[in-house]
Design an enzyme around this catalytic site. Structure first.
Site, PDB file in Angstrom:
ATOM      1  N   LYS A  22       0.852  -1.212   0.000  1.00 33.18           N
ATOM      2  CA  LYS A  22       0.000   0.000   0.000  1.00 33.18           C
ATOM      3  C   LYS A  22       0.880   1.252   0.000  1.00 33.18           C
ATOM      4  O   LYS A  22       0.666   2.160  -0.800  1.00 33.18           O
ATOM      5  CB  LYS A  22      -0.876  -0.002   1.240  1.00 33.18           C
ATOM      6  CG  LYS A  22      -1.548   1.338   1.553  1.00 33.18           C
ATOM      7  CD  LYS A  22      -2.438   1.295   2.752  1.00 33.18           C
ATOM      8  CE  LYS A  22      -1.747   1.528   4.047  1.00 33.18           C
ATOM      9  NZ  LYS A  22      -1.466   2.938   4.387  1.00 33.18           N
ATOM     10  N   ASN A  23       1.909   1.268   0.864  1.00 30.25           N
ATOM     11  CA  ASN A  23       2.697   2.496   1.035  1.00 30.25           C
ATOM     12  C   ASN A  23       3.729   2.719  -0.055  1.00 30.25           C
ATOM     13  O   ASN A  23       4.465   3.712  -0.003  1.00 30.25           O
ATOM     14  CB  ASN A  23       3.330   2.521   2.432  1.00 30.25           C
ATOM     15  CG  ASN A  23       2.256   2.728   3.506  1.00 30.25           C
ATOM     16  OD1 ASN A  23       1.101   3.025   3.185  1.00 30.25           O
ATOM     17  ND2 ASN A  23       2.617   2.528   4.749  1.00 30.25           N
ATOM     18  N   ARG A  93      -4.910  10.671   4.404  1.00 24.26           N
ATOM     19  CA  ARG A  93      -3.874  11.674   4.567  1.00 24.26           C
ATOM     20  C   ARG A  93      -2.825  11.611   3.466  1.00 24.26           C
ATOM     21  O   ARG A  93      -2.224  12.590   3.092  1.00 24.26           O
ATOM     22  CB  ARG A  93      -3.136  11.460   5.901  1.00 24.26           C
ATOM     23  CG  ARG A  93      -3.955  11.470   7.137  1.00 24.26           C
ATOM     24  CD  ARG A  93      -3.064  11.176   8.314  1.00 24.26           C
ATOM     25  NE  ARG A  93      -1.726  11.639   8.069  1.00 24.26           N
ATOM     26  CZ  ARG A  93      -1.349  12.907   8.069  1.00 24.26           C
ATOM     27  NH1 ARG A  93      -2.245  13.820   8.258  1.00 24.26           N
ATOM     28  NH2 ARG A  93      -0.106  13.250   7.834  1.00 24.26           N
ATOM     29  N   CYS A 117      -4.901  12.501  12.906  1.00 21.16           N
ATOM     30  CA  CYS A 117      -5.628  11.231  12.858  1.00 21.16           C
ATOM     31  C   CYS A 117      -5.445  10.572  14.223  1.00 21.16           C
ATOM     32  O   CYS A 117      -4.808  11.133  15.106  1.00 21.16           O
ATOM     33  CB  CYS A 117      -5.115  10.361  11.727  1.00 21.16           C
ATOM     34  SG  CYS A 117      -3.568   9.586  12.106  1.00 21.16           S
ATOM     35  N   ARG A 122       0.448  14.587  13.166  1.00 20.54           N
ATOM     36  CA  ARG A 122       0.995  14.302  11.827  1.00 20.54           C
ATOM     37  C   ARG A 122       1.021  15.556  10.945  1.00 20.54           C
ATOM     38  O   ARG A 122       0.351  15.662   9.935  1.00 20.54           O
ATOM     39  CB  ARG A 122       0.218  13.175  11.174  1.00 20.54           C
ATOM     40  CG  ARG A 122       0.293  11.913  12.021  1.00 20.54           C
ATOM     41  CD  ARG A 122      -0.406  10.740  11.427  1.00 20.54           C
ATOM     42  NE  ARG A 122       0.317  10.230  10.263  1.00 20.54           N
ATOM     43  CZ  ARG A 122      -0.158   9.216   9.532  1.00 20.54           C
ATOM     44  NH1 ARG A 122      -1.327   8.693   9.811  1.00 20.54           N
ATOM     45  NH2 ARG A 122       0.534   8.772   8.496  1.00 20.54           N
ATOM     46  N   ASP A 308       4.804   0.515  12.121  1.00 21.73           N
ATOM     47  CA  ASP A 308       3.581  -0.112  11.610  1.00 21.73           C
ATOM     48  C   ASP A 308       3.431  -1.570  12.061  1.00 21.73           C
ATOM     49  O   ASP A 308       2.412  -2.189  11.777  1.00 21.73           O
ATOM     50  CB  ASP A 308       3.541  -0.052  10.080  1.00 21.73           C
ATOM     51  CG  ASP A 308       3.354   1.376   9.600  1.00 21.73           C
ATOM     52  OD1 ASP A 308       3.539   1.618   8.386  1.00 21.73           O
ATOM     53  OD2 ASP A 308       3.052   2.248  10.428  1.00 21.73           O
ATOM     54  N   VAL A 330       8.025   6.974  17.067  1.00 19.58           N
ATOM     55  CA  VAL A 330       7.692   7.699  15.828  1.00 19.58           C
ATOM     56  C   VAL A 330       6.440   8.553  15.984  1.00 19.58           C
ATOM     57  O   VAL A 330       6.432   9.727  15.630  1.00 19.58           O
ATOM     58  CB  VAL A 330       7.547   6.722  14.640  1.00 19.58           C
ATOM     59  CG1 VAL A 330       7.128   7.452  13.375  1.00 19.58           C
ATOM     60  CG2 VAL A 330       8.851   5.963  14.408  1.00 19.58           C
ATOM     61  N   ARG A 400      -8.670  -0.386   4.738  1.00 19.82           N
ATOM     62  CA  ARG A 400      -7.809   0.595   4.077  1.00 19.82           C
ATOM     63  C   ARG A 400      -6.448  -0.006   3.766  1.00 19.82           C
ATOM     64  O   ARG A 400      -5.773   0.406   2.844  1.00 19.82           O
ATOM     65  CB  ARG A 400      -7.610   1.813   4.983  1.00 19.82           C
ATOM     66  CG  ARG A 400      -8.868   2.615   5.218  1.00 19.82           C
ATOM     67  CD  ARG A 400      -8.539   3.893   5.933  1.00 19.82           C
ATOM     68  NE  ARG A 400      -7.383   4.512   5.312  1.00 19.82           N
ATOM     69  CZ  ARG A 400      -6.654   5.464   5.889  1.00 19.82           C
ATOM     70  NH1 ARG A 400      -6.971   5.884   7.098  1.00 19.82           N
ATOM     71  NH2 ARG A 400      -5.621   5.992   5.290  1.00 19.82           N
TER      72      ARG A 400
HETATM   73  C1  EPZ Z   1       4.231   6.995   6.492  1.00 21.88           C
HETATM   74  O1  EPZ Z   1       3.446   7.999   7.083  1.00 21.88           O
HETATM   75  C2  EPZ Z   1       3.322   5.785   6.344  1.00 21.88           C
HETATM   76  N1  EPZ Z   1       2.208   6.117   5.454  1.00 21.88           N
HETATM   77  C3  EPZ Z   1       2.802   5.359   7.715  1.00 21.88           C
HETATM   78  O2  EPZ Z   1       2.019   4.188   7.541  1.00 21.88           O
HETATM   79  C4  EPZ Z   1       4.001   5.032   8.607  1.00 21.88           C
HETATM   80  O3  EPZ Z   1       3.538   4.712   9.899  1.00 21.88           O
HETATM   81  C5  EPZ Z   1       4.946   6.240   8.676  1.00 21.88           C
HETATM   82  O4  EPZ Z   1       5.335   6.641   7.349  1.00 21.88           O
HETATM   83  C6  EPZ Z   1       6.212   5.944   9.467  1.00 21.88           C
HETATM   84  O5  EPZ Z   1       6.888   4.855   8.889  1.00 21.88           O
HETATM   85  C7  EPZ Z   1       2.424   6.117   4.113  1.00 21.88           C
HETATM   86  O6  EPZ Z   1       3.528   5.868   3.644  1.00 21.88           O
HETATM   87  C8  EPZ Z   1       1.245   6.443   3.241  1.00 21.88           C
HETATM   88  P1  EPZ Z   1       6.237  10.310   8.634  1.00 21.88           P
HETATM   89  P2  EPZ Z   1       4.012   9.510   7.138  1.00 21.88           P
HETATM   90  O7  EPZ Z   1       6.111  11.588   7.879  1.00 21.88           O
HETATM   91  O8  EPZ Z   1       4.888   9.766   5.981  1.00 21.88           O
HETATM   92  C9  EPZ Z   1       6.567  13.712  11.903  1.00 21.88           C
HETATM   93  C10 EPZ Z   1       0.185   2.801   7.805  1.00 21.88           C
HETATM   94  O9  EPZ Z   1      -0.248   2.247   8.813  1.00 21.88           O
HETATM   95  N2  EPZ Z   1       6.460  14.677  10.798  1.00 21.88           N
HETATM   96  O10 EPZ Z   1       7.396   9.415   8.344  1.00 21.88           O
HETATM   97  O11 EPZ Z   1       2.834  10.389   7.372  1.00 21.88           O
HETATM   98  C11 EPZ Z   1       5.292  12.911  12.099  1.00 21.88           C
HETATM   99  O12 EPZ Z   1       4.385  13.619  12.925  1.00 21.88           O
HETATM  100  C12 EPZ Z   1       0.631   4.226   7.890  1.00 21.88           C
HETATM  101  O13 EPZ Z   1       0.317   2.267   6.680  1.00 21.88           O
HETATM  102  C13 EPZ Z   1       6.531  16.031  11.068  1.00 21.88           C
HETATM  103  O14 EPZ Z   1       6.673  16.439  12.217  1.00 21.88           O
HETATM  104  O15 EPZ Z   1       4.904   9.476   8.451  1.00 21.88           O
HETATM  105  C14 EPZ Z   1       5.795  11.652  12.779  1.00 21.88           C
HETATM  106  O16 EPZ Z   1       5.921  11.890  14.166  1.00 21.88           O
HETATM  107  C15 EPZ Z   1       0.364   4.828   9.254  1.00 21.88           C
HETATM  108  N3  EPZ Z   1       6.429  16.927  10.041  1.00 21.88           N
HETATM  109  C16 EPZ Z   1       7.186  11.466  12.159  1.00 21.88           C
HETATM  110  O17 EPZ Z   1       7.542  12.718  11.565  1.00 21.88           O
HETATM  111  C17 EPZ Z   1       6.275  16.517   8.742  1.00 21.88           C
HETATM  112  O18 EPZ Z   1       6.204  17.388   7.833  1.00 21.88           O
HETATM  113  C18 EPZ Z   1       7.239  10.405  11.051  1.00 21.88           C
HETATM  114  O19 EPZ Z   1       6.161  10.653  10.184  1.00 21.88           O
HETATM  115  C19 EPZ Z   1       6.214  15.133   8.476  1.00 21.88           C
HETATM  116  C20 EPZ Z   1       6.321  14.231   9.517  1.00 21.88           C
END
Ligand code: EPZ
Length: 421
Positions: A22-23, A93, A117, A122, A308, A330, A400
């Site tokens: 998916k990702n 998202r 969420c 996020r 995850d 995370v 999803r």
């Molecule tokens: C991706 O989300 C995945 N989703 C998530 O999978 C996964 O849990 C996550 O990466 C971490 O591996 C997809 O790829 C579609 P991040 P993402 O930006 O990119 C902070 C699932 O279950 N952050 O790596 O949204 C954020 O708050 C989903 O399949 C900022 O502060 O995660 C978090 O604490 C859930 N500012 C950390 O970084 C930003 O601009 C990591 O988030 C971006 C992120």
């Protein structure tokens, strides 16, 4: 809302084919916006988030043709809108992933700000700051991100935090920017790597793939004739079914998957007492009917233990021998599954971002509710080991991210059925 009824106590056994990731599918479908030529994308998982993404692209004027094997032909040669509307973004998202490609190819994008969420606020500040450093003018009003740029300019970006979709958005934007972009502290998740390979197949020039420093030489245009790209297998779906087998003391073989991108998870399953063997594209797990041993994990960006898979391992620990300490580094609120597991008799204590799980001999069925995608997987896993029949509500979350979950679990011998509302 659909529900799942699961009767626990069966040792899972048998073989299963893993779906595409998916990702990886989500950013790769967004990246087709960069291409002037049609592209065929294969091994797309049959998930609600994919349907949402196809609807989002369709509304922009992208032509999509899906065949019965979930290969999707995408043609972005005649876009009519640069908008990602609220009613779609609020359900997914990851819609934020169209921001970089729209801005890079068309110089304009209007994307609803993704709300928070269940697992955390996020924010997308790192996405926006990076695009502004590349020359984009960005305002946020009325709940929308309004972005414009004559032509993005390559530059050196040091990401203040490892972000998967942040890295993906900025890499896609850089692929059509003027000059060179260096992305430092980039995410190294296999799905980011898959996107980088896809972009290079489209004619982009990205190096450092798989490392935390990506160098992207911007192109003037992207798109090649007859490109057919196959999405990599889903490592989280793989890990989820391995944990489902482990908690029931069972023995399964998962095919069409990649053991080489699951080292941290396979190591922990071995520590839990599983007998794990692997081939190029398969993983076999056998618990020989034994109760799992408790394991401790600390989530962190790839190649460390994936966030995850955190909820699934908490479920495993609830009936394991001993005490397992699970630390989530995370996301700030990714323990929503804990209170639901406690309703089934789990002994878990939460201390800030750590869950201390003391294994009990058995869980008992109770009506429970899914709150987010991976939490719902954790509840299904616990129900497979619980005494009695558990009703899991709000399973639209699980649809999803898991392709035909009840069919796949039934194939492994589980007693599970969906109760439509
Ligand atoms: C991706 O989300 C995945 N989703 C998530 O999978 C996964 O849990 C996550 O990466 C971490 O591996 C997809 O790829 C579609 P991040 P993402 O930006 O990119 C902070 C699932 O279950 N952050 O790596 O949204 C954020 O708050 C989903 O399949 C900022 O502060 O995660 C978090 O604490 C859930 N500012 C950390 O970084 C930003 O601009 C990591 O988030 C971006 C992120």
């Amino acid at each position: 809302m659909d529900k799942l009824i699961i009767t626990g106590g069966t040792q899972l056994s048998g073989e299963l084919r893993i779906s595409g990731a998916k990702n990886a599918a989500l950013p790769i479908l967004a990246a087709t916006l960069l291409s002037e030529k049609p592209i065929m994308v294969g091994n797309i998982p049959h998930l609600h988030d994919i349907t949402t993404t196809m609807e989002l692209l369709g509304r922009m004027g992208v032509h999509l043709l899906v065949d019965e094997k979930m290969n999707i032909e995408v043609d972005s040669s005649s876009i009519t809108s640069y908008e990602a509307p609220y009613e779609l973004v609020r359900t997914m998202r990851a819609s934020i992933l169209v921001l970089g490609p729209l801005l890079a190819r068309f110089g304009e994008a209007h994307v609803s700000l993704p709300g928070g969420c269940a697992i955390g606020t996020r924010p997308v500040d790192i996405h926006l700051n990076g695009l502004m450093k590349m020359g984009a003018e960005i305002t946020v009003e009325g709940g929308y991100i309004h972005a414009r740029a004559k032509r993005l300019k390559g530059c050196r970006l040091v990401l203040e935090q490892v972000t998967v979709t942040g890295t993906e958005n900025l890499m896609m934007a850089a692929a059509l920017a003027e000059g060179t972009t260096i992305l430092e502290n980039a995410a190294k998740e296999p799905e980011v790597t898959d996107l980088a390979h896809f972009l290079n197949k489209m004619g982009a020039n990205i190096s450092g793939i798989g490392s935390d420093v990506l160098v992207i030489e911007g192109a003037d245009r992207l798109g090649v004739d007859n490109l057919h790209y196959t999405i990599l297998p889903d490592r989280i779906e793989t890990g989820t079914y391995l944990v489902a087998a482990a908690i029931t003391g069972g023995s399964v073989k998962l095919k069409n998957t990649r053991p080489d991108i699951l080292d941290a998870v396979l190591e922990k399953l071995t520590e839990a007492g599983a007998d794990v063997t692997t081939g190029d594209d398969w993983i076999k797990l056998d618990m020989h009917g034994k109760r799992p041993k408790a394991v401790s994990v600390r989530t962190a960006p790839y190649p460390a233990f994936p966030t995850d898979m955190q909820a699934q391992f908490i479920a495993l620990n609830t009936v394991a021998e001993g005490v397992g300490i699970i630390t989530e580094t995370v996301f700030e609120n990714r323990f929503m599954h804990v209170q639901e597991l406690q309703r089934m008799g789990a002994d878990i204590k939460l201390e800030s971002n750590t869950a201390i799980c003391t294994g009990v001999n058995k869980l008992t069925a109770a009506p429970i509710m899914a709150t987010d995608l991976r939490a719902s997987a954790s509840l299904v896993i616990a129900a497979l080991a619980a005494e009695g029949s558990t009703l899991v509500d709000r399973i639209y979350h699980i649809d999803r991210g898991y392709d035909h979950i009840e069919e796949k679990l039934a194939q492994l011998g589980a007693t599970i059925r969906r109760v439509p509302n």
